[in-house]
Design a protein around this motif. Structure first.
Motif, PDB file in Angstrom:
ATOM      1  N   VAL A 111       0.851  -1.200   0.000  1.00  0.00           N
ATOM      2  CA  VAL A 111       0.000   0.000   0.000  1.00  0.00           C
ATOM      3  C   VAL A 111       0.890   1.254   0.000  1.00  0.00           C
ATOM      4  O   VAL A 111       0.645   2.215  -0.737  1.00  0.00           O
ATOM      5  CB  VAL A 111      -0.951   0.012   1.228  1.00  0.00           C
ATOM      6  N   LEU A 112       1.940   1.216   0.816  1.00  0.00           N
ATOM      7  CA  LEU A 112       2.840   2.382   0.923  1.00  0.00           C
ATOM      8  C   LEU A 112       3.505   2.716  -0.410  1.00  0.00           C
ATOM      9  O   LEU A 112       3.700   3.882  -0.730  1.00  0.00           O
ATOM     10  CB  LEU A 112       3.964   2.079   1.931  1.00  0.00           C
ATOM     11  N   THR A 113       3.862   1.675  -1.148  1.00  0.00           N
ATOM     12  CA  THR A 113       4.584   1.940  -2.399  1.00  0.00           C
ATOM     13  C   THR A 113       3.643   2.337  -3.535  1.00  0.00           C
ATOM     14  O   THR A 113       4.098   2.777  -4.579  1.00  0.00           O
ATOM     15  CB  THR A 113       5.402   0.711  -2.871  1.00  0.00           C
ATOM     16  N   SER A 114       2.323   2.177  -3.346  1.00  0.00           N
ATOM     17  CA  SER A 114       1.430   2.512  -4.462  1.00  0.00           C
ATOM     18  C   SER A 114       0.352   3.505  -4.027  1.00  0.00           C
ATOM     19  O   SER A 114      -0.820   3.337  -4.348  1.00  0.00           O
ATOM     20  CB  SER A 114       0.807   1.233  -5.032  1.00  0.00           C
ATOM     21  N   LEU A 115       0.767   4.527  -3.287  1.00  0.00           N
ATOM     22  CA  LEU A 115      -0.190   5.531  -2.796  1.00  0.00           C
ATOM     23  C   LEU A 115      -0.755   6.339  -3.974  1.00  0.00           C
ATOM     24  O   LEU A 115      -0.007   6.764  -4.860  1.00  0.00           O
ATOM     25  CB  LEU A 115       0.518   6.475  -1.823  1.00  0.00           C
ATOM     26  N   SER A 116      -2.075   6.562  -3.938  1.00  0.00           N
ATOM     27  CA  SER A 116      -2.690   7.372  -5.001  1.00  0.00           C
ATOM     28  C   SER A 116      -2.641   8.850  -4.610  1.00  0.00           C
ATOM     29  O   SER A 116      -3.099   9.220  -3.528  1.00  0.00           O
ATOM     30  CB  SER A 116      -4.149   6.948  -5.179  1.00  0.00           C
ATOM     31  N   PRO A 117      -2.125   9.709  -5.494  1.00  0.00           N
ATOM     32  CA  PRO A 117      -2.036  11.137  -5.153  1.00  0.00           C
ATOM     33  C   PRO A 117      -3.403  11.814  -5.044  1.00  0.00           C
ATOM     34  O   PRO A 117      -3.494  12.947  -4.607  1.00  0.00           O
ATOM     35  CB  PRO A 117      -1.229  11.731  -6.319  1.00  0.00           C
ATOM     36  N   ASP A 118      -4.475  11.096  -5.416  1.00  0.00           N
ATOM     37  CA  ASP A 118      -5.810  11.710  -5.350  1.00  0.00           C
ATOM     38  C   ASP A 118      -6.433  11.614  -3.961  1.00  0.00           C
ATOM     39  O   ASP A 118      -7.469  12.225  -3.696  1.00  0.00           O
ATOM     40  CB  ASP A 118      -6.755  11.019  -6.358  1.00  0.00           C
ATOM     41  N   LEU A 119      -5.850  10.802  -3.118  1.00  0.00           N
ATOM     42  CA  LEU A 119      -6.466  10.581  -1.794  1.00  0.00           C
ATOM     43  C   LEU A 119      -5.519  10.978  -0.670  1.00  0.00           C
ATOM     44  O   LEU A 119      -4.294  10.895  -0.817  1.00  0.00           O
ATOM     45  CB  LEU A 119      -6.793   9.088  -1.630  1.00  0.00           C
ATOM     46  N   LEU A 120      -6.113  11.364   0.464  1.00  0.00           N
ATOM     47  CA  LEU A 120      -5.292  11.671   1.645  1.00  0.00           C
ATOM     48  C   LEU A 120      -4.661  10.381   2.166  1.00  0.00           C
ATOM     49  O   LEU A 120      -5.215   9.285   1.975  1.00  0.00           O
ATOM     50  CB  LEU A 120      -6.160  12.317   2.721  1.00  0.00           C
ATOM     51  N   LEU A 121      -3.527  10.539   2.853  1.00  0.00           N
ATOM     52  CA  LEU A 121      -2.808   9.361   3.364  1.00  0.00           C
ATOM     53  C   LEU A 121      -3.654   8.534   4.322  1.00  0.00           C
ATOM     54  O   LEU A 121      -3.689   7.305   4.241  1.00  0.00           O
ATOM     55  CB  LEU A 121      -1.552   9.809   4.118  1.00  0.00           C
ATOM     56  N   HIS A 122      -4.348   9.216   5.254  1.00  0.00           N
ATOM     57  CA  HIS A 122      -5.039   8.446   6.298  1.00  0.00           C
ATOM     58  C   HIS A 122      -6.201   7.647   5.719  1.00  0.00           C
ATOM     59  O   HIS A 122      -6.611   6.645   6.296  1.00  0.00           O
ATOM     60  CB  HIS A 122      -5.484   9.353   7.454  1.00  0.00           C
ATOM     61  N   LYS A 123      -6.706   8.039   4.574  1.00  0.00           N
ATOM     62  CA  LYS A 123      -7.769   7.253   3.923  1.00  0.00           C
ATOM     63  C   LYS A 123      -7.188   5.967   3.337  1.00  0.00           C
ATOM     64  O   LYS A 123      -7.847   4.942   3.271  1.00  0.00           O
ATOM     65  CB  LYS A 123      -8.402   8.049   2.770  1.00  0.00           C
ATOM     66  N   GLN A 124      -5.923   6.054   2.889  1.00  0.00           N
ATOM     67  CA  GLN A 124      -5.332   4.910   2.199  1.00  0.00           C
ATOM     68  C   GLN A 124      -4.653   3.925   3.158  1.00  0.00           C
ATOM     69  O   GLN A 124      -4.438   2.778   2.800  1.00  0.00           O
ATOM     70  CB  GLN A 124      -4.291   5.405   1.188  1.00  0.00           C
ATOM     71  N   LEU A 125      -4.310   4.419   4.355  1.00  0.00           N
ATOM     72  CA  LEU A 125      -3.543   3.564   5.264  1.00  0.00           C
ATOM     73  C   LEU A 125      -4.405   2.937   6.362  1.00  0.00           C
ATOM     74  O   LEU A 125      -3.883   2.314   7.288  1.00  0.00           O
ATOM     75  CB  LEU A 125      -2.390   4.378   5.890  1.00  0.00           C
ATOM     76  N   GLN A 126      -5.732   3.105   6.238  1.00  0.00           N
ATOM     77  CA  GLN A 126      -6.669   2.625   7.272  1.00  0.00           C
ATOM     78  C   GLN A 126      -6.394   1.181   7.713  1.00  0.00           C
ATOM     79  O   GLN A 126      -6.457   0.882   8.890  1.00  0.00           O
ATOM     80  CB  GLN A 126      -8.109   2.642   6.730  1.00  0.00           C
ATOM     81  N   ALA A 127      -6.137   0.298   6.718  1.00  0.00           N
ATOM     82  CA  ALA A 127      -6.047  -1.137   7.047  1.00  0.00           C
ATOM     83  C   ALA A 127      -4.599  -1.603   7.159  1.00  0.00           C
ATOM     84  O   ALA A 127      -4.318  -2.798   7.073  1.00  0.00           O
ATOM     85  CB  ALA A 127      -6.781  -1.941   5.975  1.00  0.00           C
ATOM     86  N   CYS A 128      -3.684  -0.663   7.353  1.00  0.00           N
ATOM     87  CA  CYS A 128      -2.256  -1.020   7.279  1.00  0.00           C
ATOM     88  C   CYS A 128      -1.618  -1.362   8.615  1.00  0.00           C
ATOM     89  O   CYS A 128      -0.418  -1.641   8.663  1.00  0.00           O
ATOM     90  CB  CYS A 128      -1.476   0.134   6.645  1.00  0.00           C
ATOM     91  N   PHE A 129      -2.375  -1.309   9.711  1.00  0.00           N
ATOM     92  CA  PHE A 129      -1.732  -1.485  11.022  1.00  0.00           C
ATOM     93  C   PHE A 129      -2.324  -2.683  11.763  1.00  0.00           C
ATOM     94  O   PHE A 129      -3.547  -2.784  11.913  1.00  0.00           O
ATOM     95  CB  PHE A 129      -1.864  -0.197  11.847  1.00  0.00           C
ATOM     96  N   SER A 130      -1.459  -3.584  12.217  1.00  0.00           N
ATOM     97  CA  SER A 130      -1.950  -4.755  12.951  1.00  0.00           C
ATOM     98  C   SER A 130      -2.321  -4.358  14.379  1.00  0.00           C
ATOM     99  O   SER A 130      -3.097  -5.038  15.034  1.00  0.00           O
ATOM    100  CB  SER A 130      -0.898  -5.862  12.950  1.00  0.00           C
ATOM    101  N   ILE A 131      -1.748  -3.287  14.883  1.00  0.00           N
ATOM    102  CA  ILE A 131      -2.110  -2.719  16.188  1.00  0.00           C
ATOM    103  C   ILE A 131      -2.475  -1.263  15.880  1.00  0.00           C
ATOM    104  O   ILE A 131      -1.618  -0.501  15.422  1.00  0.00           O
ATOM    105  CB  ILE A 131      -0.898  -2.748  17.167  1.00  0.00           C
ATOM    106  N   ARG A 132      -3.729  -0.895  16.134  1.00  0.00           N
ATOM    107  CA  ARG A 132      -4.153   0.468  15.733  1.00  0.00           C
ATOM    108  C   ARG A 132      -3.826   1.509  16.804  1.00  0.00           C
ATOM    109  O   ARG A 132      -3.757   2.703  16.522  1.00  0.00           O
ATOM    110  CB  ARG A 132      -5.662   0.475  15.428  1.00  0.00           C
ATOM    111  N   ASP A 133      -3.646   1.039  18.050  1.00  0.00           N
ATOM    112  CA  ASP A 133      -3.308   1.949  19.146  1.00  0.00           C
ATOM    113  C   ASP A 133      -1.864   1.684  19.554  1.00  0.00           C
ATOM    114  O   ASP A 133      -1.569   0.660  20.171  1.00  0.00           O
ATOM    115  CB  ASP A 133      -4.259   1.741  20.331  1.00  0.00           C
ATOM    116  N   SER A 134      -1.011   2.604  19.168  1.00  0.00           N
ATOM    117  CA  SER A 134       0.422   2.410  19.395  1.00  0.00           C
ATOM    118  C   SER A 134       0.801   2.702  20.839  1.00  0.00           C
ATOM    119  O   SER A 134       0.446   3.764  21.368  1.00  0.00           O
ATOM    120  CB  SER A 134       1.206   3.379  18.509  1.00  0.00           C
TER     121      SER A 134
END
Ligand SMILES: Nc1ncnc2c1ncn2[C@@H]1O[C@H](COP(=O)(O)OP(=O)(O)O)[C@@H](O)[C@H]1O
Ligand SMILES: O=C(CO)[C@@H](O)[C@H](O)COP(=O)(O)O
Length: 544
Positions: A111-134
């Motif tokens: 996901v990180l290597t294919s980010l779309s410039p049309d969308l904000l980062l936080h919209k694209q990285l929603q499902a990228c974390f195995s632990i959401r609360d660091s």
């Protein structure tokens, strides 16, 4: 839209406890752009207090990782709206609150290597974390893991000799061990573990950034002399950890070019370099251009005190980190958890929520506070491990102070603790000692006056209290000069000199020379009471 003239520059970022901040610094080292997003105020939907969530056990403290990503989106959008010319950015670097960890889910690198410039980062990285609360640096829930790690390497002093610190609850290795033990499934679905600093760098790189030596020293995992992961520590924390961490790199490394996402969405030059991000305290050392012999005092969410060191002298108190600007050297750091948030509480209780009333109280009370001393630790302190509020008049323990006395007791107590613990590490205030102050509370001249009086040394500040941000921009310039053997002092020679903010009041040294031993004695007394209470409370009970 305001027009900005072309001005080649470097950006410095800081992902700290309460906010994300940025500065732009031009080639003459002038700061010409500053902005910040405050998590509590600007990202209400995450419901943080002071940028964090304190869990029900009172020990676990986390921050939502997507909140950090969204804060970056907000700042970048604001800069774009203000007409900021991203094409002029030659390089960027940054800092993160230390010790916090981010868990990237299997597949996130795609996901990180294919980010779309049309969308904000936080919209694209929603499902990228195995632990959401660091887990963040305020967490103190890993005592069991700390004892396991120390036992695995032969004790606290052995661990300190190897990694620069005995085991501390907030240090990342112990946090990772807890996640592995309590949530093995999430751990096994994690392809990469970043520090907050290397996580933020990864957002700009569009791929995983390595951890730098200096912030890596805050994990209880890095051998600070050899600058490699300690196999015994890795093994004691969790399986397959080395592959999830990647190899650490020197702090001034260029870790790559900015991701095409930023080129297309914001107009960055494709040649813009990303220099390894580091911890906020190491970045502050760079921002303040700390020299050997000086003391830096950062009054941010946490209070920290740090020094430049040539030789590491790991001890059972305090931390030794690899130096962020000179790979041959080190830095020593003491961290105090009850910093700005404690001062805010006393301000709200005793100064009608106003910093100017707080300052008036400091002005209207005498140095030494008539012998009244206080210890204010609403959360379990790191240096020393004390909790609670403890007040002493010149004669005995008391339960309350008048408002103005309370305020002076808090500030004098905080600075006496810093001096006592720095001296316990072998540091001595010399006639030429300079104190460099930074962080939010360094805006307050009356607080700085007490600092100057307690240490008996002049206090200097820089134009921006954001030394972690400015230091990150300086480090980006250092990264640009990498491979040319130009020392950091040469890179920052044009930077403005710190300004004198407070000099010790006449008679201060007599007052505090007398009070410091009393404060140290009372601290020991409270510590032994707390230890006694703990061992009584924790003693196994035998049914009769
Ligand atoms: N005038 C002031 N006097 C004392 N403290 C202040 C003042 N202004 C801001 N602060 C403190 O600065 C803190 C934020 O400091 P900062 O260094 O920005 O934190 P961090 O980098 O950890 O997010 C606030 O929590 C606040 O208590
Ligand atoms: O734990 C430490 C240092 O060891 C803290 O200093 C964190 O690095 C948080 O920094 P701030 O957000 O308070 O600047």
């Amino acid at each position: 839209m305001a027009e900005h003239p072309a001005r080649p520059c470097c950006l410095g970022w800081d992902f700290s406890t309460q906010q994300v901040k940025v500065v732009a610094v031009d080639a003459e080292l002038n700061v010409f752009y500053e902005d910040s997003v405050n998590f509590d105020r600007d990202l209400l939907e995450y419901g943080t207090q002071g940028g964090v969530h304190v869990h029900e056990d009172g020990l676990t403290v986390t921050s939502p990782v997507l909140m950090w990503v969204q804060a970056l989106d907000i700042i970048l959008e604001r800069m774009k709206a203000s007409g900021f010319d991203f094409s002029q950015v030659l390089a960027l670097s940054g800092a993160g609150q230390q010790h916090g960890s981010v868990y990237w889910k299997t597949g996130a690198s795609g996901v990180l290597t294919s980010l779309s410039p049309d969308l904000l980062l936080h919209k694209q990285l929603q499902a990228c974390f195995s632990i959401r609360d660091s887990p963040v640096w305020m967490d103190s829930s890993t005592t069991a893991q700390c004892r396991q790690l120390e036992a695995a390497v032969g004790g606290a002093q052995a661990l300190s000799g190897l990694t620069g610190s005995r085991a501390y609850e907030r240090f990342t290795g112990n946090q990772i061990a807890k996640i592995y033990q309590q949530n093995p499934e999430a751990y096994s679905h994690t392809e990469r573990i970043s520090l907050v600093s290397s996580f933020a760098a990864s957002l700009f790189l569009g791929s995983y950034s390595p951890i730098d030596y200096s912030d890596g020293s805050g994990m209880n995992l890095l051998q600070i002399q050899d600058k490699v992961w300690s196999q015994v520590c890795l093994g004691a924390c969790a399986p397959h950890l080395e592959e999830k961490l990647g190899s650490p790199v020197p702090s001034c490394s260029v870790v790559g070019a900015i991701s095409s996402y930023y080129v297309q969405r914001y107009g960055f030059s494709p040649g813009c370099k990303v220099v390894a991000f580091t911890g906020d305290n190491p970045a502050s050392l760079a921002g303040m251009r700390l020299e050997e012999g000086d003391i830096a005092v950062s009054l941010g969410t946490s209070d920290t005190l740090f020094l430049w060191l040539r030789e590491p002298m790991p001890a059972l108190e305090g931390h030794i980190f690899c130096n962020p600007v000179d790979a041959r050297h080190y830095m020593a750091l003491l961290c105090f958890k009850n910093g700005s948030l404690m001062r805010e509480k006393i301000r709200d209780e005793s100064a009608s929520c106003s910093w100017s009333d707080f300052s008036e109280a400091l002005q209207s009370t005498e140095m030494g506070n008539g012998g009244n001393l206080g210890f204010y630790f609403d959360v379990m302190e790191i240096t020393p491990e004390i909790i609670g509020r403890h007040r002493f008049s010149a004669e005995n323990q008391v339960s309350a102070f008048p408002r103005a006395v309370e305020i002076r007791a808090l500030i004098e107590g905080q600075f006496m603790a810093k001096r006592i613990h720095a001296e316990a590490l072998g540091y001595r205030v010399m006639p030429k000692t300079k104190i460099l102050a930074t962080g939010g509370a360094s805006h307050n001249r009356d607080i700085l006056q007490v600092l100057a009086d307690v240490f008996g040394a002049p206090v200097y500040v820089t134009d921006t209290a954001n030394s972690a941000c400015v230091g990150s921009a300086y480090r980006a310039f250092q990264g640009l000069a990498a491979g040319t053997d130009v020392p950091f002092s040469e890179v920052v020679k044009l930077a403005p000199n710190p300004r004198l903010a407070a000099t010790p009041t006449a008679g201060a040294s007599q007052v505090y020379e007398a009070l410091l031993p009393r404060y140290a004695k009372l601290e020991q007394r409270i510590l032994s009471q707390i230890r006694g209470f703990r061992s009584e409370f924790l003693r196994p009970r035998h049914p009769c």
